[in-house]
Design a protein around this motif. Structure first.
Motif, PDB file in Angstrom:
ATOM      1  N   ALA A 145       0.681  -1.273   0.149  1.00 30.22           N
ATOM      2  CA  ALA A 145       0.129   0.111  -0.016  1.00 30.22           C
ATOM      3  C   ALA A 145       1.037   1.210   0.018  1.00 30.22           C
ATOM      4  CB  ALA A 145      -0.791  -0.177   1.182  1.00 30.22           C
ATOM      5  N   VAL A 146       1.144   1.719  -1.078  1.00 30.44           N
ATOM      6  CA  VAL A 146       1.978   2.760  -1.384  1.00 30.44           C
ATOM      7  C   VAL A 146       1.078   4.022  -2.021  1.00 30.44           C
ATOM      8  CG1 VAL A 146       4.439   3.758  -2.022  1.00 30.44           C
ATOM      9  CG2 VAL A 146       3.803   1.232  -1.995  1.00 30.44           C
ATOM     10  N   ASP A 147       0.237   4.488  -1.291  1.00 26.76           N
ATOM     11  CA  ASP A 147      -0.643   5.231  -1.882  1.00 26.76           C
ATOM     12  C   ASP A 147      -0.127   6.839  -2.027  1.00 26.76           C
ATOM     13  OD1 ASP A 147      -2.542   3.371  -1.280  1.00 26.76           O
ATOM     14  OD2 ASP A 147      -3.081   4.103   0.846  1.00 26.76           O
ATOM     15  N   SER A 148       1.026   7.216  -1.646  1.00 30.50           N
ATOM     16  CA  SER A 148       1.460   8.358  -1.800  1.00 30.50           C
ATOM     17  C   SER A 148       2.207   8.577  -3.060  1.00 30.50           C
ATOM     18  CB  SER A 148       2.369   8.937  -0.590  1.00 30.50           C
ATOM     19  OG  SER A 148       3.279   7.954  -0.684  1.00 30.50           O
ATOM     20  N   LEU A 149       2.310   7.657  -4.033  1.00 30.11           N
ATOM     21  CA  LEU A 149       3.089   7.734  -5.032  1.00 30.11           C
ATOM     22  C   LEU A 149       2.103   7.941  -6.498  1.00 30.11           C
ATOM     23  CD1 LEU A 149       5.686   4.826  -4.443  1.00 30.11           C
ATOM     24  CD2 LEU A 149       5.994   7.213  -4.325  1.00 30.11           C
ATOM     25  N   PRO A 150       2.412   8.629  -7.109  1.00 24.10           N
ATOM     26  CA  PRO A 150       1.472   9.278  -8.277  1.00 24.10           C
ATOM     27  C   PRO A 150       1.139   8.099  -9.196  1.00 24.10           C
ATOM     28  CG  PRO A 150       3.773   9.971  -8.734  1.00 24.10           C
ATOM     29  CD  PRO A 150       3.848   9.207  -7.177  1.00 24.10           C
ATOM     30  N   SER A 151       1.967   7.060  -9.573  1.00 20.96           N
ATOM     31  CA  SER A 151       1.682   6.122 -10.565  1.00 20.96           C
ATOM     32  C   SER A 151       1.642   4.749 -10.042  1.00 20.96           C
ATOM     33  CB  SER A 151       3.186   6.035 -11.426  1.00 20.96           C
ATOM     34  OG  SER A 151       3.034   4.984 -12.260  1.00 20.96           O
ATOM     35  N   TYR A 152       0.709   4.108 -10.353  1.00 17.09           N
ATOM     36  CA  TYR A 152       0.529   2.512  -9.815  1.00 17.09           C
ATOM     37  C   TYR A 152       1.433   1.901 -10.273  1.00 17.09           C
ATOM     38  CZ  TYR A 152      -0.914   0.906 -14.545  1.00 17.09           C
ATOM     39  OH  TYR A 152      -0.890   0.527 -16.001  1.00 17.09           O
ATOM     40  N   MET A 153       2.367   1.859 -11.388  1.00 18.08           N
ATOM     41  CA  MET A 153       3.465   1.190 -11.545  1.00 18.08           C
ATOM     42  C   MET A 153       4.500   1.282 -10.691  1.00 18.08           C
ATOM     43  SD  MET A 153       2.601  -0.983 -14.302  1.00 18.08           S
ATOM     44  CE  MET A 153       4.396  -1.196 -14.744  1.00 18.08           C
ATOM     45  N   ILE A 154       4.631   2.602 -10.223  1.00 18.47           N
ATOM     46  CA  ILE A 154       5.807   2.697  -9.202  1.00 18.47           C
ATOM     47  C   ILE A 154       5.472   2.082  -8.020  1.00 18.47           C
ATOM     48  CG2 ILE A 154       7.111   4.587  -7.865  1.00 18.47           C
ATOM     49  CD1 ILE A 154       6.828   6.229 -10.280  1.00 18.47           C
ATOM     50  N   SER A 155       4.309   2.228  -7.564  1.00 18.22           N
ATOM     51  CA  SER A 155       3.783   1.422  -6.244  1.00 18.22           C
ATOM     52  C   SER A 155       3.932   0.178  -6.279  1.00 18.22           C
ATOM     53  CB  SER A 155       2.398   1.850  -5.911  1.00 18.22           C
ATOM     54  OG  SER A 155       1.492   1.441  -6.943  1.00 18.22           O
ATOM     55  N   CYS A 156       3.550  -0.409  -7.756  1.00 21.53           N
ATOM     56  CA  CYS A 156       3.779  -2.011  -7.619  1.00 21.53           C
ATOM     57  C   CYS A 156       5.376  -2.360  -7.526  1.00 21.53           C
ATOM     58  CB  CYS A 156       3.062  -2.531  -8.949  1.00 21.53           C
ATOM     59  SG  CYS A 156       1.230  -2.434  -9.083  1.00 21.53           S
ATOM     60  N   TYR A 157       6.047  -1.679  -8.321  1.00 25.72           N
ATOM     61  CA  TYR A 157       7.618  -1.771  -8.364  1.00 25.72           C
ATOM     62  C   TYR A 157       7.991  -1.670  -6.883  1.00 25.72           C
ATOM     63  CZ  TYR A 157      12.463  -1.367  -8.796  1.00 25.72           C
ATOM     64  OH  TYR A 157      13.651  -1.467  -9.085  1.00 25.72           O
ATOM     65  N   LYS A 158       7.599  -0.653  -6.121  1.00 26.86           N
ATOM     66  CA  LYS A 158       8.195  -0.424  -4.959  1.00 26.86           C
ATOM     67  C   LYS A 158       7.880  -1.421  -3.917  1.00 26.86           C
ATOM     68  CE  LYS A 158       8.843   2.938  -1.327  1.00 26.86           C
ATOM     69  NZ  LYS A 158       8.550   4.492  -0.644  1.00 26.86           N
ATOM     70  N   THR A 197      10.437  -4.116  -2.141  1.00 30.64           N
ATOM     71  CA  THR A 197      10.409  -4.245  -0.625  1.00 30.64           C
ATOM     72  C   THR A 197      10.308  -5.512  -0.114  1.00 30.64           C
ATOM     73  OG1 THR A 197       9.694  -2.002  -0.415  1.00 30.64           O
ATOM     74  CG2 THR A 197       9.360  -3.634   1.620  1.00 30.64           C
ATOM     75  N   VAL A 198       9.334  -6.465  -0.889  1.00 28.17           N
ATOM     76  CA  VAL A 198       8.951  -7.666  -0.357  1.00 28.17           C
ATOM     77  C   VAL A 198      10.239  -8.528  -0.731  1.00 28.17           C
ATOM     78  CG1 VAL A 198       7.618  -9.745  -0.801  1.00 28.17           C
ATOM     79  CG2 VAL A 198       6.450  -7.711  -0.393  1.00 28.17           C
ATOM     80  N   THR A 199      10.825  -8.412  -1.831  1.00 27.13           N
ATOM     81  CA  THR A 199      11.986  -9.173  -2.458  1.00 27.13           C
ATOM     82  C   THR A 199      13.094  -8.803  -1.415  1.00 27.13           C
ATOM     83  OG1 THR A 199      11.028  -9.334  -4.783  1.00 27.13           O
ATOM     84  CG2 THR A 199      13.527  -9.638  -4.436  1.00 27.13           C
ATOM     85  N   ASN A 200      13.249  -7.863  -1.290  1.00 25.79           N
ATOM     86  CA  ASN A 200      14.484  -7.389  -0.417  1.00 25.79           C
ATOM     87  C   ASN A 200      14.292  -8.018   1.248  1.00 25.79           C
ATOM     88  OD1 ASN A 200      17.085  -5.724  -1.663  1.00 25.79           O
ATOM     89  ND2 ASN A 200      14.825  -5.097  -2.721  1.00 25.79           N
ATOM     90  N   ASP A 201      13.090  -7.748   1.464  1.00 28.09           N
ATOM     91  CA  ASP A 201      12.688  -8.475   3.017  1.00 28.09           C
ATOM     92  C   ASP A 201      12.966  -9.952   2.896  1.00 28.09           C
ATOM     93  OD1 ASP A 201      12.117  -5.904   3.922  1.00 28.09           O
ATOM     94  OD2 ASP A 201       9.881  -6.357   3.815  1.00 28.09           O
ATOM     95  N   ILE A 202      12.525 -10.527   1.962  1.00 24.75           N
ATOM     96  CA  ILE A 202      12.794 -12.150   1.895  1.00 24.75           C
ATOM     97  C   ILE A 202      14.310 -12.202   1.837  1.00 24.75           C
ATOM     98  CG2 ILE A 202      12.465 -14.116   0.324  1.00 24.75           C
ATOM     99  CD1 ILE A 202       9.790 -13.057  -0.254  1.00 24.75           C
ATOM    100  N   ALA A 203      15.045 -11.473   0.983  1.00 22.31           N
ATOM    101  CA  ALA A 203      16.626 -11.981   0.904  1.00 22.31           C
ATOM    102  C   ALA A 203      17.024 -11.587   2.055  1.00 22.31           C
ATOM    103  CB  ALA A 203      17.014 -10.820   0.006  1.00 22.31           C
TER     104      ALA A 203
END
Length: 344
Positions: free
Chosen positions: A133-146, A150-156
């Motif tokens: 939930a990255v509501d503050s970002l302007p683009s849904y693509m950026i929010s998906c990427y972020k 985040t999840v990928t790096n958390d798992i790593a």
């Protein structure tokens, strides 16, 4: 080994003795055993023989046993989820005139423990939702990427902390391959180009998501790629992914009503073989992948892979059949039943 075991039940011509058909429980065991096939000809014969005579016997059996045999044929033990099979076996036992209440109570207690475990797991999964939930970002693509970043790096980081490994490069490469696969499918759709069934399936293994899931599981269990296990891991992942893609395409292609030519293996097979039986062909391919998966999981060769990873691979392939068993109304009654059993 299977050939040696089964030889005692065959005649001089190599055919199974017809007298075996009177033993329904023995025939059910023979049917279950046949799904452990790694390419043995005797197990092919065992499957055909037991399935044929069990189906013939159903009409003469008392109702509860007939129902049990029918379910066993539809959901063979080895290629079905253990909890689902156990529940149906318990239902059969509860209809017997002589019951073992101690065993029944033990089974019911285990079901309850598993149910609580799954409910806890769902709560854990829900804890990851805020990361997306990255509501503050302007683009849904950026929010998906972020969120993905985040999840990928958390798992790593979790793998690094628990096992001292750094899988981030492998995980990034897997995600890149996953998205590249969808780009290929998008190109087929955009250009109205029908791929060959072979090309489609090769790419479909990647876009099934199974390789991505198993790579995460592989590292979370503390494994790492070595010269000794690399090929075996890839073969196991390929088998499970192909089983998933084939079941998905066979069961849900009609339900999805895709208008483009990203298509399905079933549709593409029909294009290449107008008079062929696509479903029969795909079931044969699934059976072949199960043989390869059995070989990789039960070959007895030395391996650094944990039993947990191997069991997860088998259970993933078993779950696929539950996920994509559509009925005539394009519903998923088995999945609905299994979900109720696990969670409610």
């Amino acid at each position: 080994m299977a050939d040696d075991v089964l030889r005692k039940f065959t005649n001089d011509n190599g055919d199974f003795n017809h007298g075996l058909t009177k033993d329904i429980r023995g025939m059910l065991s023979l049917q279950d055993m046949s799904y452990l096939n790694m390419g043995e000809s005797s197990l092919y014969k065992a499957n055909e023989f037991s399935a044929k005579h069990l189906r013939l016997a159903i009409k003469y059996l008392e109702p509860s046993l007939a129902r049990y045999v029918r379910r066993s044929l539809d959901h063979p033990y080895h290629v079905s989820l253990m909890q689902y099979k156990a529940r149906h076996h318990l239902s059969y036992l509860q209809n017997l005139p002589t019951r073992n209440t101690s065993i029944e109570n033990l089974a019911l207690a285990e079901f309850q423990i598993k149910k609580l475990q799954h409910q806890r797991e769902i709560k854990e999964v829900k804890r990851w939702d805020p990361a997306a939930a990255v509501d503050s970002l302007p683009s849904y693509m950026i929010s998906c990427y972020k969120a993905l970043y985040t999840v990928t790096n958390d798992i790593a980081a979790m793998v690094r902390k628990e096992h001292g490994l750094n899988p981030i490069t492998h995980i990034k490469q897997a995600w890149a391959a996953f998205f590249d696969g969808f780009m290929i499918e998008g190109k087929w759709l955009y250009t109205n180009q029908a791929p060959t069934s072979e090309d489609y399936l090769r790419n479909g293994i990647v876009t099934s998501g199974a390789p991505l899931v198993f790579l995460h599981l592989f590292f979370l269990l503390g494994h790492d790629f070595t010269e000794g296990n690399n090929d075996r891991i890839l073969r196991i992942i390929s088998c499970t992914a192909k089983i998933m893609r084939l079941w998905d395409d066979m069961g849900s292609a009609k339900d999805e009503s895709q208008a483009g030519l990203d298509g399905s293996c079933k549709e593409l097979y029909h294009r290449e073989n107008p008079h062929g039986d696509a479903e029969k062909h795909m079931l044969k391919m699934i059976a072949s992948e199960w043989q390869d998966l059995n070989r990789e999981c039960f070959s007895g060769t030395n391996s650094t892979l944990s039993h947990t990873f191997i069991r997860a691979s088998l259970n993933f392939a078993r779950m696929v059949r539950v996920m994509y068993s559509y009925d005539d109304e394009q519903r998923l009654p088995i999945l609905e039943d299994y979900t109720r059993m696990l969670l409610f």
